[in-house]
Scaffold this motif. Structure first.
Motif, PDB file in Angstrom:
ATOM      1  N   SER A  43      -1.795 -19.288   4.343  1.00 49.73           N
ATOM      2  CA  SER A  43      -2.885 -18.436   3.880  1.00 49.73           C
ATOM      3  C   SER A  43      -3.349 -17.508   4.995  1.00 49.73           C
ATOM      4  O   SER A  43      -3.562 -16.310   4.788  1.00 49.73           O
ATOM      5  N   GLY A  44      -3.504 -18.059   6.204  1.00 47.13           N
ATOM      6  CA  GLY A  44      -3.889 -17.225   7.345  1.00 47.13           C
ATOM      7  C   GLY A  44      -2.856 -16.165   7.641  1.00 47.13           C
ATOM      8  O   GLY A  44      -3.194 -15.014   7.957  1.00 47.13           O
ATOM      9  N   LEU A  45      -1.583 -16.548   7.540  1.00 49.73           N
ATOM     10  CA  LEU A  45      -0.502 -15.576   7.756  1.00 49.73           C
ATOM     11  C   LEU A  45      -0.599 -14.438   6.753  1.00 49.73           C
ATOM     12  O   LEU A  45      -0.471 -13.251   7.108  1.00 49.73           O
ATOM     13  N   GLY A  46      -0.853 -14.783   5.498  1.00 53.63           N
ATOM     14  CA  GLY A  46      -0.972 -13.747   4.474  1.00 53.63           C
ATOM     15  C   GLY A  46      -2.142 -12.809   4.733  1.00 53.63           C
ATOM     16  O   GLY A  46      -2.030 -11.588   4.569  1.00 53.63           O
ATOM     17  N   VAL A  47      -3.268 -13.375   5.152  1.00 50.54           N
ATOM     18  CA  VAL A  47      -4.447 -12.547   5.445  1.00 50.54           C
ATOM     19  C   VAL A  47      -4.156 -11.586   6.592  1.00 50.54           C
ATOM     20  O   VAL A  47      -4.496 -10.394   6.537  1.00 50.54           O
ATOM     21  N   ALA A  48      -3.511 -12.101   7.651  1.00 53.50           N
ATOM     22  CA  ALA A  48      -3.191 -11.246   8.803  1.00 53.50           C
ATOM     23  C   ALA A  48      -2.203 -10.150   8.408  1.00 53.50           C
ATOM     24  O   ALA A  48      -2.340  -8.999   8.842  1.00 53.50           O
ATOM     25  N   LEU A  49      -1.215 -10.499   7.588  1.00 58.02           N
ATOM     26  CA  LEU A  49      -0.258  -9.497   7.114  1.00 58.02           C
ATOM     27  C   LEU A  49      -0.952  -8.429   6.276  1.00 58.02           C
ATOM     28  O   LEU A  49      -0.669  -7.224   6.411  1.00 58.02           O
ATOM     29  N   GLY A  50      -1.870  -8.875   5.404  1.00 62.62           N
ATOM     30  CA  GLY A  50      -2.599  -7.919   4.577  1.00 62.62           C
ATOM     31  C   GLY A  50      -3.478  -6.996   5.402  1.00 62.62           C
ATOM     32  O   GLY A  50      -3.552  -5.787   5.151  1.00 62.62           O
ATOM     33  N   ALA A  51      -4.150  -7.569   6.421  1.00 62.10           N
ATOM     34  CA  ALA A  51      -5.012  -6.754   7.283  1.00 62.10           C
ATOM     35  C   ALA A  51      -4.186  -5.739   8.067  1.00 62.10           C
ATOM     36  O   ALA A  51      -4.588  -4.579   8.220  1.00 62.10           O
ATOM     37  N   LEU A  52      -3.009  -6.176   8.564  1.00 59.17           N
ATOM     38  CA  LEU A  52      -2.144  -5.250   9.300  1.00 59.17           C
ATOM     39  C   LEU A  52      -1.599  -4.180   8.353  1.00 59.17           C
ATOM     40  O   LEU A  52      -1.543  -2.990   8.702  1.00 59.17           O
ATOM     41  N   GLY A  53      -1.227  -4.593   7.143  1.00 64.58           N
ATOM     42  CA  GLY A  53      -0.714  -3.636   6.163  1.00 64.58           C
ATOM     43  C   GLY A  53      -1.736  -2.585   5.778  1.00 64.58           C
ATOM     44  O   GLY A  53      -1.383  -1.429   5.490  1.00 64.58           O
ATOM     45  N   SER A  54      -3.019  -2.955   5.790  1.00 67.45           N
ATOM     46  CA  SER A  54      -4.060  -1.980   5.443  1.00 67.45           C
ATOM     47  C   SER A  54      -4.204  -0.897   6.499  1.00 67.45           C
ATOM     48  O   SER A  54      -4.757   0.178   6.222  1.00 67.45           O
ATOM     49  N   LEU A  55      -3.696  -1.162   7.717  1.00 69.53           N
ATOM     50  CA  LEU A  55      -3.778  -0.174   8.796  1.00 69.53           C
ATOM     51  C   LEU A  55      -2.502   0.651   8.926  1.00 69.53           C
ATOM     52  O   LEU A  55      -2.441   1.555   9.761  1.00 69.53           O
ATOM     53  N   GLU A  56      -1.492   0.327   8.119  1.00 66.11           N
ATOM     54  CA  GLU A  56      -0.197   1.000   8.204  1.00 66.11           C
ATOM     55  C   GLU A  56       0.033   1.895   6.997  1.00 66.11           C
ATOM     56  O   GLU A  56      -0.478   1.612   5.894  1.00 66.11           O
ATOM     57  N   PRO A  57       0.806   2.959   7.169  1.00 63.36           N
ATOM     58  CA  PRO A  57       1.039   3.868   6.040  1.00 63.36           C
ATOM     59  C   PRO A  57       1.947   3.272   4.974  1.00 63.36           C
ATOM     60  O   PRO A  57       1.814   3.606   3.785  1.00 63.36           O
ATOM     61  N   ASP A  58       2.872   2.383   5.354  1.00 66.81           N
ATOM     62  CA  ASP A  58       3.748   1.776   4.355  1.00 66.81           C
ATOM     63  C   ASP A  58       3.166   0.440   3.903  1.00 66.81           C
ATOM     64  O   ASP A  58       2.157  -0.031   4.423  1.00 66.81           O
ATOM     65  N   SER A  59       3.822  -0.173   2.925  1.00 67.37           N
ATOM     66  CA  SER A  59       3.301  -1.400   2.320  1.00 67.37           C
ATOM     67  C   SER A  59       4.200  -2.607   2.566  1.00 67.37           C
ATOM     68  O   SER A  59       4.176  -3.568   1.803  1.00 67.37           O
ATOM     69  N   VAL A  60       4.986  -2.577   3.635  1.00 63.77           N
ATOM     70  CA  VAL A  60       5.907  -3.683   3.905  1.00 63.77           C
ATOM     71  C   VAL A  60       5.151  -4.985   4.139  1.00 63.77           C
ATOM     72  O   VAL A  60       5.435  -6.021   3.522  1.00 63.77           O
ATOM     73  N   HIS A  61       4.181  -4.954   5.035  1.00 62.17           N
ATOM     74  CA  HIS A  61       3.422  -6.165   5.325  1.00 62.17           C
ATOM     75  C   HIS A  61       2.514  -6.552   4.155  1.00 62.17           C
ATOM     76  O   HIS A  61       2.289  -7.741   3.896  1.00 62.17           O
ATOM     77  N   LEU A  62       2.000  -5.562   3.451  1.00 59.53           N
ATOM     78  CA  LEU A  62       1.195  -5.866   2.269  1.00 59.53           C
ATOM     79  C   LEU A  62       2.014  -6.602   1.214  1.00 59.53           C
ATOM     80  O   LEU A  62       1.539  -7.556   0.590  1.00 59.53           O
ATOM     81  N   GLN A  63       3.238  -6.161   1.015  1.00 57.73           N
ATOM     82  CA  GLN A  63       4.096  -6.788   0.015  1.00 57.73           C
ATOM     83  C   GLN A  63       4.404  -8.239   0.399  1.00 57.73           C
ATOM     84  O   GLN A  63       4.420  -9.128  -0.456  1.00 57.73           O
ATOM     85  N   GLU A  64       4.649  -8.481   1.681  1.00 52.69           N
ATOM     86  CA  GLU A  64       4.896  -9.856   2.124  1.00 52.69           C
ATOM     87  C   GLU A  64       3.656 -10.723   1.899  1.00 52.69           C
ATOM     88  O   GLU A  64       3.757 -11.896   1.504  1.00 52.69           O
ATOM     89  N   ALA A  65       2.483 -10.147   2.136  1.00 47.67           N
ATOM     90  CA  ALA A  65       1.241 -10.887   1.903  1.00 47.67           C
ATOM     91  C   ALA A  65       1.101 -11.254   0.427  1.00 47.67           C
ATOM     92  O   ALA A  65       0.727 -12.389   0.082  1.00 47.67           O
ATOM     93  N   LEU A  66       1.413 -10.309  -0.468  1.00 43.00           N
ATOM     94  CA  LEU A  66       1.336 -10.578  -1.907  1.00 43.00           C
ATOM     95  C   LEU A  66       2.258 -11.735  -2.300  1.00 43.00           C
ATOM     96  O   LEU A  66       1.875 -12.615  -3.091  1.00 43.00           O
TER      97      LEU A  66
END
Length: 413
Positions: free
Chosen positions: A292-315
């Protein structure tokens, strides 16, 4: 038997002149010098000062000032031990922990004692005095105690004082060949772990507040413990994993509050390490928390990036966690957390994309979490969910022109 002082001896000699005359004779100069030297030696041994010094003018020796701790490291302070001949045991302990990298060692020119008519009260008073010294120095733990002697052997019995707790060693530490036993190192590691967990709990309990200024030095301290290499020699694997997990959480919060990619990337790296150390078949709950923590960190990093690679992994992580906990009521709070985090990730994606599909999916995830995070049981989480739900519906309603979504947003807020 009777104690006879010189005054009484002189009176007896006056009564018995014959006895007095046998001894009342003059002595030579050499003999007088010998007697004077012996008297001087006796005086110095008993009084502890040279006879030439005037006791009335001698000033008591002042203790050295309390040193200040380095805020970038955990600091272990050591006071003098009672019954420690020439500070021999104190020096042995200091020499043993001197090379404990990631930790600062301080010496306090003070002595704390647990001796007294009521030992339990004496220990409490000594812990209070130790905490006052910790506050003055900003150190994290103070080591103090006494040296026990038996049958020609000595062993320290130590106390560990932190701001929150006072711990007595389980038994005396019996040195062998100038080496402290493993029990000492076990207790030391437990204290360091206690410091990490306790301080992190204080910080993490203040959710919703800006604590980056306090998180940054805490992160530096824990990072030095983890990266020093000393841990691999002394720390049990389970203890080290717990400390790494705390570091990952702290970095995650620091990265979120400061919008710093480096902190979030470092957090993700540590979370991935913890997930490997806690396999789901052996550490199910811990693994879920780490994922869960990993997903939150990935989502937070993805929100600062133009692409959605980390956001997709969080999902993908959050959907997997929801599926894993779906049939286990004992894990409903973890499932609600995953649903809330899923909603957050979908909300970020929905804001970036056209249409309202992701936004409505985000609202559904929030609504699912609300069935567990009720206002009565989790008021802070409930309020956060209501706010997020209202925001997702507001954007969806404004984008689609649907009044029903806007009214639902109003109700949520």
């Amino acid at each position: 038997m009777e104690l006879i002082t010189w005054g009484k001896i002189e009176a007896l000699l006056d009564e018995h002149e014959g006895v007095r005359d046998q001894f009342d004779q003059t002595i030579g100069g050499q003999r007088a010098r010998e007697i004077a030297e012996k008297v001087s030696a006796i005086h110095e041994a008993v009084v502890g000062k040279s006879p030439a010094k005037n006791p009335s003018t001698a000033q008591p020796e002042q203790p050295a000032p309390i040193p200040k701790a380095d805020p970038r490291r955990f600091a272990i302070a050591m006071a003098h031990l009672t019954h420690d001949n020439n500070q021999e045991v104190e020096l042995l302990i200091l020499e043993s922990i001197r090379d404990l990298r990631g930790v600062q060692i301080l010496r306090f020119d003070r002595t704390l004692s647990a001796e007294g008519p009521i030992p339990e009260e004496s220990v409490c008073h000594a812990h209070d005095a130790a905490r006052a010294l910790l506050a003055e120095s900003s150190a994290d733990v103070l080591l103090w105690g006494t040296v026990l002697s038996h049958d020609g052997r000595t062993a320290p019995r130590l106390f560990w004082t932190t701001a929150e707790a006072g711990v007595r060693s389980r038994q005396p530490y019996i040195p062998e060949n100038f080496q402290l036993p493993e029990l000492f190192w076990d207790d030391l590691v437990d204290i360091l772990k206690l410091l990490v967990v306790t301080r992190s709990a204080e910080l993490f309990a203040r959710r919703g507040r800006l604590i980056a200024a306090e998180l940054a030095p805490f992160v530096n301290k824990v990072r030095m413990l983890v990266q020093s290499g000393q841990a691999s020699d002394r720390w049990a694997p389970g203890t080290m994993t717990r400390v790494i997990f705390v570091l990952a959480m702290a970095l995650q919060q620091l990265g979120q509050q400061t919008s710093t990619r480096d902190s979030l990337s470092e957090s993700i790296r540590y979370y991935r390490e913890v997930v490997v150390r806690w396999p789901p078949d052996k550490f199910a709950t811990d693994w879920i928390a780490a994922q869960s923590g990993l997903g939150v960190a990935l989502g937070a990093l993805g929100s600062l990036e133009p692409d959605s690679v980390h956001l997709q992994e969080a999902l993908e992580i959050f959907r997997d966690l929801i599926a894993r906990t779906a049939k286990n009521d004992s894990l409903e709070t973890l499932r609600a957390s995953a649903q809330n985090n899923l909603g957050n990730a979908l909300l970020i994606q929905g804001e970036r994309e056209s249409g309202t599909k992701k936004l409505e999916q985000s609202a559904e995830a929030y609504a699912s979490a609300l069935t567990v995070w009720t206002r009565a049981r989790f008021p802070v989480d409930w309020a956060s969910l209501q706010n997020n739900l209202g925001y997702a519906l507001q954007i969806a309603g404004a984008r689609s022109g649907r009044t029903d979504l806007l009214l639902s947003s109003v109700a949520a807020h």
